[in-house]
Scaffold this active site. Structure first.
Site, short mmCIF file in Angstrom:
data_model
loop_
_atom_site.label_atom_id
_atom_site.label_comp_id
_atom_site.label_asym_id
_atom_site.label_seq_id
_atom_site.Cartn_x
_atom_site.Cartn_y
_atom_site.Cartn_z
N ARG A 1 -2.22 -9.63 -16.60
CA ARG A 1 -2.56 -10.29 -15.33
C ARG A 1 -1.34 -11.06 -14.82
O ARG A 1 -1.04 -11.07 -13.63
CB ARG A 1 -3.78 -11.23 -15.46
N TYR B 1 -5.98 -6.50 12.32
CA TYR B 1 -6.91 -5.69 11.53
C TYR B 1 -8.24 -6.43 11.37
O TYR B 1 -8.26 -7.62 11.04
CB TYR B 1 -6.27 -5.36 10.17
N ASP C 1 2.65 -9.60 9.03
CA ASP C 1 2.06 -8.39 8.46
C ASP C 1 2.88 -7.22 8.97
O ASP C 1 2.80 -6.85 10.15
CB ASP C 1 0.58 -8.30 8.88
N LYS D 1 -0.82 1.77 2.87
CA LYS D 1 -0.46 2.56 4.05
C LYS D 1 0.90 3.24 3.85
O LYS D 1 1.04 4.06 2.97
CB LYS D 1 -0.51 1.66 5.29
O1 P1T Z 1 -7.01 -2.23 3.13
P1 P1T Z 1 -6.07 -3.21 2.52
O2 P1T Z 1 -5.03 -2.61 1.64
O3 P1T Z 1 -6.78 -4.38 1.87
O4 P1T Z 1 -5.20 -3.85 3.73
C1 P1T Z 1 -5.76 -4.60 4.77
C2 P1T Z 1 -4.90 -4.47 6.01
C3 P1T Z 1 -4.03 -5.48 6.34
N1 P1T Z 1 -3.22 -5.40 7.43
C4 P1T Z 1 -3.24 -4.33 8.22
C5 P1T Z 1 -2.34 -4.28 9.43
C6 P1T Z 1 -4.09 -3.26 7.95
O5 P1T Z 1 -4.08 -2.20 8.77
C7 P1T Z 1 -4.95 -3.33 6.82
C8 P1T Z 1 -5.92 -2.24 6.49
N2 P1T Z 1 -6.21 -1.41 7.59
C9 P1T Z 1 -7.06 -0.35 7.55
C10 P1T Z 1 -7.77 0.04 6.49
C11 P1T Z 1 -7.16 0.36 8.86
O6 P1T Z 1 -7.64 1.51 8.90
O7 P1T Z 1 -6.71 -0.22 9.86
#
Ligand code: P1T
Length: 379
Positions: A46, A98, A170, A195
């Site tokens: 962890r 998001y 972000d 992503k």
């Molecule tokens: O899904 P996750 O890895 O927890 O990330 C969240 C997140 C944070 N910031 C941005 C700009 C994002 O696009 C996302 C996640 N977005 C999607 C799942 C989507 O389809 O837009």
């Protein structure tokens, strides 16, 4: 080292045991100690794990930071940034972001007494109107999800500095291939590494990258105390993904441009949101802070009909109708019913997230096939 070389070698060492060129997947929760406290730098996974450390060094390298942290998801990374704050603190955030980030801010952290101001930041001077002695954080997504607004990172960073407030960016949509927020004065860069960094739609992960040691120490403490880590298998996959980030991004940008231009000339399409158009309100800022314009494109149809938008996304054959973005394959989403359903309708519509809005994550397939698919789906 320049960027493309960094994606492959940045922060990496061959494994000390056998010289493995890729770091082994250290699938272990714990590490042998000879006497209590005497170990080879790793005590419990962890707290740290060699495969995750290799990835964290890569994160730091590609974002021009000094410290990287890998999390179990993008939201886990954002959650750790919010844990820097305490009740009574205030945050100024982009109003287009998001849906899951908005949900975390409003449904969890507002309950804990943190106040959020969601504002349009196309004109960043507005930010100062919302800063007071309780403000501790400015949260910026650029390009924003899903409206592709562009926010001037450098000017925002100077406002943050003037008021002694942290600026977190972000950088999920742009990736460090296109923009490096720490170099523009941001304090924290965040990614949904699910992503473009992972790049193959095969993992869920988050990242934070910072330059400042005290901030890094606090974030490591929060991460370890809260347990928001990713496992070694995912760390390995993300490292592999990062090695091709630059060539994937180059193709995402080329295909994104071709798709945006096709849509802009289509008689059934009303608006196309892509920062590469000269008509985009912040095109000049995009040009100055980004190397290219990325592979994300959103659009609406004439008449703004919900059913018609649903039909289009159902008709697509090469684009897959799915949440998420940034993988090699093209995806299409309908924000109102999918990624941004957690934002109330009045709030959504204020920023342009209307019934017919479709968001495309343009992949790295052949451009002609993608355009033919959109042509047949729109009809
Ligand atoms: O899904 P996750 O890895 O927890 O990330 C969240 C997140 C944070 N910031 C941005 C700009 C994002 O696009 C996302 C996640 N977005 C999607 C799942 C989507 O389809 O837009």
């Amino acid at each position: 080292m320049k960027f493309n070389t960094k994606t492959i070698h940045g922060g990496q060492k061959h494994d000390p045991a056998y010289g493995a060129v890729m770091p082994p997947i250290y699938q272990t929760s714990t590490y042998a100690q000879t006497t209590p406290g005497d170990h080879k730098g790793y005590a419990y996974s962890r707290t740290s794990n060699p495969t995750r450390s290799a990835l964290e060094h890569a994160f730091a390298s590609i974002e021009n930071g000094n410290y990287g942290l890998a999390f179990g998801s993008g939201l886990a990374a954002i959650d750790s940034v919010l844990k820097l704050l305490k009740s009574g603190d205030e945050v100024v955030s982009t109003n287009d972001l998001y849906g899951g980030t908005y949900r975390l801010f409003t449904k969890i952290y507002e309950e804990f007494g943190i106040k959020f101001h969601f504002i349009g930041m196309e004109n960043v001077e507005r930010i100062e109107d919302y800063i007071n002695e309780n403000t501790k954080l400015i949260w910026v997504e650029t390009p924003t999800n899903p409206m592709m607004n562009i926010i001037d990172i450098k000017t925002t960073a100077s406002i943050a500095k003037k008021h002694d407030v942290l600026l977190a960016v972000d950088n999920t949509f742009a990736t460090p291939y296109l923009q490096q927020p720490l170099d523009l004065g941001a304090n924290i860069v965040m990614h949904s590494a699910t992503k473009y960094l992972g790049g193959h739609s095969d993992l869920v992960m988050g990242a934070l990258i910072v330059k400042d040691k005290a901030l890094a120490d606090r974030l490591y403490f929060i991460q370890n105390a809260s347990g928001a880590i990713c496992g070694p298998q995912d760390a390995f996959l993300a490292l592999r993904g990062i090695k091709t980030l630059h060539i994937r991004m180059q193709r995402h940008c080329e295909n994104g441009k071709a798709v945006a231009e096709f849509l802009a000339n289509h008689p059934k399409i009303e608006n196309v949101y892509w920062p590469g158009f000269e008509s985009h309100p912040n095109h000049n800022i995009a040009k100055s802070q980004m190397k290219d314009f990325g592979g994300m494109v959103s659009f609406t149809t004439k008449g703004n009909d919900y059913e018609e938008a649903i039909k289009i996304v159902e008709n697509l054959k090469i684009f897959t109708l799915a949440e998420s973005l940034g993988g090699v394959e093209s995806l299409a989403g309908h924000p109102v019913s999918m990624t941004h359903a957690s934002i109330p309708k009045e709030e959504r519509e204020k920023i342009g997230v209307v019934d017919s809005l479709i968001r495309l994550s343009v992949g790295i397939e052949d451009e002609d096939d993608l355009i033919a698919d959109l042509r047949q789906a729109i009809g």
